[in-house]
Design an enzyme around this catalytic site. Structure first.
Site, PDB file in Angstrom:
ATOM      1  N   CYS A 106       0.835  -1.200   0.000  1.00 24.31           N
ATOM      2  CA  CYS A 106       0.000   0.000   0.000  1.00 24.31           C
ATOM      3  C   CYS A 106       0.878   1.262   0.000  1.00 24.31           C
ATOM      4  O   CYS A 106       1.524   1.546  -0.992  1.00 24.31           O
ATOM      5  CB  CYS A 106      -0.988  -0.022   1.161  1.00 24.31           C
ATOM      6  SG  CYS A 106      -2.385   1.118   0.935  1.00 24.31           S
ATOM      7  N   HIS A 209      -3.525  -5.067   0.649  1.00 21.03           N
ATOM      8  CA  HIS A 209      -2.989  -5.465   1.961  1.00 21.03           C
ATOM      9  C   HIS A 209      -3.027  -6.977   2.119  1.00 21.03           C
ATOM     10  O   HIS A 209      -3.904  -7.522   2.796  1.00 21.03           O
ATOM     11  CB  HIS A 209      -3.785  -4.792   3.078  1.00 21.03           C
ATOM     12  CG  HIS A 209      -3.399  -3.375   3.337  1.00 21.03           C
ATOM     13  ND1 HIS A 209      -2.401  -3.026   4.228  1.00 21.03           N
ATOM     14  CD2 HIS A 209      -3.847  -2.218   2.804  1.00 21.03           C
ATOM     15  CE1 HIS A 209      -2.269  -1.707   4.245  1.00 21.03           C
ATOM     16  NE2 HIS A 209      -3.141  -1.190   3.385  1.00 21.03           N
ATOM     17  N   GLU A 211      -1.281  -8.883   3.928  1.00 19.62           N
ATOM     18  CA  GLU A 211      -1.106  -9.334   5.312  1.00 19.62           C
ATOM     19  C   GLU A 211      -2.432  -9.592   6.011  1.00 19.62           C
ATOM     20  O   GLU A 211      -2.518 -10.437   6.914  1.00 19.62           O
ATOM     21  CB  GLU A 211      -0.252  -8.337   6.109  1.00 19.62           C
ATOM     22  CG  GLU A 211      -0.969  -7.080   6.579  1.00 19.62           C
ATOM     23  CD  GLU A 211      -1.178  -6.033   5.511  1.00 19.62           C
ATOM     24  OE1 GLU A 211      -1.754  -4.972   5.836  1.00 19.62           O
ATOM     25  OE2 GLU A 211      -0.757  -6.248   4.360  1.00 19.62           O
TER      26      GLU A 211
END
Length: 239
Positions: A106, A209, A211
């Site tokens: 990001c 994102h 993660e």
């Protein structure tokens, strides 16, 4: 030994350093050891960190100073943290010089491109027309829109497909990538969603994102595993 992977952090009120636990969880899940990097702009400290760490994750966060790419601030620009910009650019330069893996996520992908002379949209909705929703109103793990992955890229070799779904939480975005980068994925509205180096084994920026998707999405998990494996390979070269 497992690779040591540095993660940059956000800064609040110039006193509080913080990072979502999802980043370190994803690194651990993929087989690496996550270490958060405290704020510093000291050259000798950044050099020592780059020598000790096997990989770098540039994490998400606030906005980026537009003067870094020769623009005046747009009315839609949010809060910036100059020290973070300076530190991350210095880390990028060191890691690329040492040919060590970098994953920009990001905000991280944006600063990665800017560090090498690229630019970005300061406020995507105000500066680009006919957009998808890039700041989703859904749980962070939810994949909200599709991306088209470019053939014969590192990202395509990891995802093993031409279309994928990702989450989205941003109002800024990469506008033009610069050498040695090439675009590796775009969304249906033409926003650059990923890019990668043509000259390094693993230097990649992704606008979403992953993660937050690792525990539910096999593609996101493979992305982190590929990054950690690249860190392992680089670590072996130093032994």
């Amino acid at each position: 030994m497992k690779p040591l992977i540095g993660l940059t952090m956000s800064l609040e009120n110039e006193t509080k350093q913080y990072l979502s636990k999802a980043y370190s969880d994803a690194v651990f899940e993929a087989g690496g050891i996550a270490l958060v990097i405290p704020y510093t702009v000291e050259d000798h400290v950044i050099q020592q960190l780059s020598l000790k760490l096997d990989g770098l994750i540039l994490t998400g966060g606030g906005d980026i100073d537009p003067t870094l790419f020769d623009e005046e601030p747009h009315p839609g620009l949010g809060e910036i943290v100059p020290d973070r910009d300076e530190m991350e650019i210095a880390l990028i330069e060191q890691f690329m010089e040492q040919n060590k893996p970098i994953l920009g996520i990001c905000r991280g992908c944006q600063i990665l491109n800017i560090a090498l002379g690229g630019d970005m949209y300061q406020d995507l909705a105000a500066q680009k027309q006919t957009l998808l929703q890039h700041a989703q109103r859904a749980p962070r793990y939810h994949a909200s829109h599709t991306i088209t992955i470019v053939e014969d890229t590192l990202l395509q070799s990891i995802y093993q497909k031409g279309l994928a779904k990702v989450n989205s939480f941003h109002h800024q975005a990469v506008r033009n990538v610069v050498e040695p980068f090439r675009v590796s994925a775009v969304s249906k509205d033409g926003v650059i969603e990923a890019f990668e180096s043509k000259e390094h084994p693993f230097v990649m920026g992704v606008q979403w994102h992953p993660e937050d998707m690792v525990k539910r999405d096999a593609d996101a998990y493979r992305l982190f595993c590929a990054f950690v494996e690249a860190c392992i390979q680089r670590k072996r070269e130093d032994v």
